[in-house]
Scaffold this motif. Structure first.
Motif, PDB file in Angstrom:
ATOM      1  N   THR A 145      18.373  57.505  36.321  1.00  0.00           N
ATOM      2  CA  THR A 145      19.248  56.374  36.044  1.00  0.00           C
ATOM      3  C   THR A 145      19.275  55.411  37.221  1.00  0.00           C
ATOM      4  O   THR A 145      18.933  55.779  38.356  1.00  0.00           O
ATOM      5  N   PRO A 203      22.197  52.969  38.239  1.00  0.00           N
ATOM      6  CA  PRO A 203      23.467  52.234  38.164  1.00  0.00           C
ATOM      7  C   PRO A 203      23.490  51.010  39.061  1.00  0.00           C
ATOM      8  O   PRO A 203      24.263  50.084  38.822  1.00  0.00           O
ATOM      9  N   LEU A 251      23.119  47.422  37.466  1.00  0.00           N
ATOM     10  CA  LEU A 251      24.185  46.754  36.725  1.00  0.00           C
ATOM     11  C   LEU A 251      24.694  45.547  37.500  1.00  0.00           C
ATOM     12  O   LEU A 251      24.843  45.577  38.720  1.00  0.00           O
ATOM     13  N   ASP A 267      27.085  52.904  31.675  1.00  0.00           N
ATOM     14  CA  ASP A 267      27.418  52.998  33.095  1.00  0.00           C
ATOM     15  C   ASP A 267      26.238  53.510  33.913  1.00  0.00           C
ATOM     16  O   ASP A 267      26.102  53.179  35.085  1.00  0.00           O
ATOM     17  N   LEU A 268      25.396  54.347  33.294  1.00  0.00           N
ATOM     18  CA  LEU A 268      24.213  54.894  33.967  1.00  0.00           C
ATOM     19  C   LEU A 268      22.983  54.542  33.137  1.00  0.00           C
ATOM     20  O   LEU A 268      22.474  55.357  32.367  1.00  0.00           O
ATOM     21  N   HIS A 306      32.472  57.861  30.802  1.00  0.00           N
ATOM     22  CA  HIS A 306      31.288  57.111  31.221  1.00  0.00           C
ATOM     23  C   HIS A 306      30.152  57.402  30.253  1.00  0.00           C
ATOM     24  O   HIS A 306      30.172  58.383  29.504  1.00  0.00           O
ATOM     25  N   ARG A 328      25.726  57.257  29.500  1.00  0.00           N
ATOM     26  CA  ARG A 328      24.430  57.386  30.160  1.00  0.00           C
ATOM     27  C   ARG A 328      23.310  57.235  29.149  1.00  0.00           C
ATOM     28  O   ARG A 328      23.409  57.727  28.024  1.00  0.00           O
TER      29      ARG A 328
END
Length: 472
Positions: free
Chosen positions: A20, A22, A25, A34-35, A133, A135
């Motif tokens: 991922t 993050p 973003l 979020d991920l 959250h 993913r």
């Protein structure tokens, strides 16, 4: 001159997973997970070379050849350099790049799965505020191509043989979430093309081609999973998978609400995999079983993480933190006074691996619920809600381990599974209103019954030892 060896390793994801990013973003990314999955400049899913390079380095560390194969930067030891200086050893192996090939039959919108998770308050046994959250994950059967380069003085090299042997015993894992079954990959094949730059053909191939074409039809297969396979899966903790049947109903939500034409309310959807089959995620198994293990150890007076009080959360010191892993961000260390000495580590990865479990032979039904008015005893206005539930299905729980598990943690986990089979606690939503109860199938029931006496004796011995060590 020298000989350039180009190797192409072909991997395939056995479970969903991804690296991922993050950090990608921005302010305009509020609708993205979020991920999110790491992407290249063309917005395509991407696997950074640091991920497989670090995994290979860890594999070499187990054989003591980490520095010889992948280099190192360390303080001077007084022989090779003064103690005040550092020694930098370059890696002879270069990771040239990676490429992802997602399964073709999937539509572009279905290629990536969005998985939502939340932390659970250990005292209230409910969702902890501000922890939800999401993913992005790559689907299983995603192909990963990995190119490596090694330069040697001649065609035959012990270092090259060592690299091939290292790849053959490699159990690659992609990205985070490995203790909940994510990112498990299988090495399917390794191709090698040796280019002798002292020959005209070798120099022509080196100068006239480039990129993936350097490993062409003249490459030789130095590893094939079907012929040279080593055990690719981690060993089962109890020697076999554990099978359970859903006794009543099961609901583990995905966070999505499905529209129902002609109805006022949507349907809270269950979690499904890339094949649209209902699943119980590995995070659910890990969470409920760890909480039960903590309860069991505390009930007999043994050291385990606390569920209540200011220091509720993983402690980092008990056998369950060693087996399940821990992080100081959610544990007791965050409550330490400002002048306290910082912990020696910010966390540790667990040794147990809980995979996602597909629910087989099940029936998915829609159930309507409504909240009641406590004054009038009737249905409360605007409180109707609907959810999908799974009935009559079976689940096969796979609990594996990549390192030795403390005997006390193993005993507590077996007793927790025995409590699950006995219906003393459930999984998913609505466990206090007749949902989430499981029953062990015959083979699993025999295993739990056979091992239970040994597990109880293990707890008794540890309690007796703790009592003897306590001051009078």
């Amino acid at each position: 001159m020298s000989v350039v060896h180009i190797l192409r390793a072909e991997l395939e994801l056995a479970t969903a997973g991804a690296v991922t990013a993050p950090e990608s973003l921005t302010i305009g990314s509020v609708l993205r997970p979020d991920l999110p999955v790491a992407r290249d400049a063309w917005d395509r899913p991407y696997l950074p070379g640091t991920s497989p390079a670090g995994s290979l380095r860890q594999q070499a560390h187990r054989t003591g050849r980490e520095e010889a194969l992948f280099g190192n930067v360390r303080p001077g030891n007084g022989t090779d350099a003064p103690p005040s200086e550092t020694v930098a050893i370059a890696s002879p192996i270069r990771l040239l790049g990676t490429r992802l090939d997602l399964p073709q039959p999937l539509e572009p919108a279905q290629q990536l799965e969005i998985r939502r998770r939340t932390a659970i308050d250990r005292h209230r046994a409910a969702a902890q505020p501000k922890t939800l959250h999401s993913r992005e994950l790559l689907p299983p059967e995603t192909k990963i191509l990995l190119w490596l380069r090694l330069d040697t003085p001649s065609l035959e090299s012990p270092l090259l043989d060592e690299l091939v042997d290292l790849l053959a015993t490699w159990r690659p894992v992609v990205g985070r979430g490995r203790t909940t079954g994510h990112g498990q990959a299988l090495l399917t094949r390794v191709l090698k093309r040796s280019i002798d730059l002292d020959t005209a053909d070798g120099m022509r191939h080196w100068l006239m081609t480039g990129g993936p074409a350097l490993v062409d039809d003249h490459a030789t297969v130095v590893y094939d999973h079907e012929k040279d396979a080593v055990p690719s899966l981690l060993p089962e903790l109890f020697g076999q998978p554990l099978q359970f049947r859903i006794t009543d109903a099961l609901h583990i939500g995905s966070g999505n609400v499905l529209d129902r034409p002609g109805h006022r309310t949507g349907v809270s959807a269950i979690l499904r995999d890339h094949d649209n089959l209902p699943i119980v995620p590995g995070s659910t198994w890990k969470g409920v079983l760890r909480a039960r293990c903590e309860f069991i150890l505390r009930s007999v007076g043994l050291n385990a993480c606390s569920s209540v009080g200011e220091n509720a959360g993983p402690c980092g010191d008990c056998v369950l933190c060693e087996a399940f892993g821990w992080t100081e961000r959610t544990g007791a260390h965050k409550q330490a006074p400002p002048d306290a000495e910082p912990p020696p580590s910010v966390g540790a990865r667990g040794r147990l691996v809980f995979a996602d479990t597909v629910v087989r032979e099940s029936t998915v039904r829609i159930r309507n619920h409504v909240a009641l008015d406590r004054v009038f005893g009737g249905a409360r206005d605007a409180a109707l809600y609907t959810e999908e539930t799974i009935e009559n299905g079976t689940v096969t729980v796979s609990i594996r381990h990549d390192r030795d598990i403390p005997e006390l943690a193993r005993a507590a986990l077996l007793l927790a599974l025995d409590d699950l089979a006995a219906g003393r606690f459930g999984i998913g939503a609505g466990t206090t209103r007749g949902q989430g109860t499981l029953t062990a199938l015959s083979a699993t029931g025999h295993l739990l019954g056979r091992e239970r006496t040994r597990a109880v004796e293990t707890l008794r011995l540890h309690h007796a030892a703790l009592t003897e060590e306590a001051p009078a």
